[in-house]
Design a protein around this motif. Sequence first.
Motif, short mmCIF file in Angstrom:
data_model
loop_
_atom_site.label_atom_id
_atom_site.label_comp_id
_atom_site.label_asym_id
_atom_site.label_seq_id
_atom_site.Cartn_x
_atom_site.Cartn_y
_atom_site.Cartn_z
N ILE A 13 -114.00 2.86 68.11
CA ILE A 13 -113.92 4.13 67.40
C ILE A 13 -113.12 5.15 68.21
O ILE A 13 -112.29 5.89 67.67
CB ILE A 13 -115.33 4.65 67.05
CG1 ILE A 13 -115.97 3.71 66.02
CG2 ILE A 13 -115.29 6.08 66.54
CD1 ILE A 13 -117.45 3.94 65.79
N PHE A 14 -113.34 5.18 69.52
CA PHE A 14 -112.58 6.08 70.39
C PHE A 14 -111.09 5.78 70.29
O PHE A 14 -110.26 6.68 70.13
CB PHE A 14 -113.06 5.94 71.84
CG PHE A 14 -112.25 6.74 72.83
CD1 PHE A 14 -112.43 8.10 72.93
CD2 PHE A 14 -111.31 6.13 73.64
CE1 PHE A 14 -111.69 8.86 73.84
CE2 PHE A 14 -110.56 6.86 74.54
CZ PHE A 14 -110.76 8.23 74.63
N GLY A 66 -109.59 4.36 67.83
CA GLY A 66 -109.17 4.77 66.49
C GLY A 66 -108.82 6.25 66.43
O GLY A 66 -107.78 6.64 65.89
N TRP A 67 -109.67 7.09 67.03
CA TRP A 67 -109.39 8.52 67.05
C TRP A 67 -108.14 8.83 67.88
O TRP A 67 -107.35 9.70 67.53
CB TRP A 67 -110.59 9.31 67.58
CG TRP A 67 -111.62 9.52 66.50
CD1 TRP A 67 -112.81 8.88 66.37
CD2 TRP A 67 -111.50 10.39 65.39
NE1 TRP A 67 -113.45 9.31 65.24
CE2 TRP A 67 -112.67 10.25 64.62
CE3 TRP A 67 -110.53 11.30 64.96
CZ2 TRP A 67 -112.89 10.97 63.45
CZ3 TRP A 67 -110.76 12.02 63.79
CH2 TRP A 67 -111.93 11.85 63.06
N MET A 68 -107.95 8.10 68.99
CA MET A 68 -106.76 8.33 69.81
C MET A 68 -105.48 7.97 69.04
O MET A 68 -104.49 8.69 69.08
CB MET A 68 -106.82 7.52 71.12
CG MET A 68 -107.88 7.99 72.10
SD MET A 68 -107.63 9.69 72.65
CE MET A 68 -108.77 10.60 71.62
N LEU A 117 -105.17 7.95 65.74
CA LEU A 117 -105.03 8.92 64.66
C LEU A 117 -104.45 10.23 65.17
O LEU A 117 -103.48 10.76 64.61
CB LEU A 117 -106.38 9.15 63.98
CG LEU A 117 -106.37 10.11 62.79
CD1 LEU A 117 -105.49 9.57 61.68
CD2 LEU A 117 -107.80 10.32 62.29
N ILE A 118 -105.01 10.75 66.25
CA ILE A 118 -104.53 12.03 66.80
C ILE A 118 -103.09 11.90 67.31
O ILE A 118 -102.25 12.76 67.03
CB ILE A 118 -105.48 12.51 67.93
CG1 ILE A 118 -106.84 12.91 67.33
CG2 ILE A 118 -104.86 13.67 68.71
CD1 ILE A 118 -107.94 13.09 68.36
N GLY A 148 -105.25 4.04 63.37
CA GLY A 148 -106.40 4.91 63.65
C GLY A 148 -107.39 4.94 62.52
O GLY A 148 -108.61 4.81 62.72
N ILE A 169 -111.25 3.49 62.67
CA ILE A 169 -112.38 4.39 62.42
C ILE A 169 -113.18 3.94 61.21
O ILE A 169 -114.42 3.95 61.23
CB ILE A 169 -111.87 5.85 62.23
CG1 ILE A 169 -111.29 6.37 63.55
CG2 ILE A 169 -113.00 6.75 61.74
CD1 ILE A 169 -110.50 7.65 63.41
#
Length: 195
Positions: A57-58, A60-62, A64-65, A97, A101
């Motif tokens: 999940i981490f 995924g956020w990286m 995406l951002i 991402g 997520i």
Amino acid sequence: MTLPQDTIPPELERMRSAMSAAVRAHWKAFLIEGILLAVLGLAAMILPWAASLAVTIFLGWMFLISGIAGLALTFWARGMPGFWWSLLSAALAIVAGIILIAQPVQGTVTLTVVIGIYFLAEGVATIMYALEHRRELSGRWSWLAASGVVDIVIAGIIISGLPGTALWAIGLLVGINLLFGGLSMIGMALAARNG
């Protein structure tokens, strides 16, 4: 290779002294960070499935951002060469991402496959390196070869156990890394306190 004490440049010696003084002055902060890392490492080793999902999940956020930032920067500098490639790269990061997520379990399986392939390739490369340098490394080349064999065995365990190994492989490896990183920081802090 270390330099004899009399050949160390004065600037390097001053920098070493300053770094040593900074570590001594803040040894408690290093100790606290080391304890925190070691505790997180143990937690990841005890609950590797939770750590595996958290890492996925981490990531995924990286993705995406970084994809959103890349998209914004691509449009901001749209006159630069490579616009379409940059646009494609940013879009792929956003899609990756969102997928990681939205579907962290499937993402964990994919990341586990990548880690298994990495260990396999690293093991083969390490063995080949050891064999090529066995004359120069004398008795130490066998340690490198053994390390390569261990990497291949780990890869075999991870890949042959899929999808079940996805539940624990990433979390366990992250946990081991955090534990040893924390223990090394604790050792450094205690040595700085006593030194």
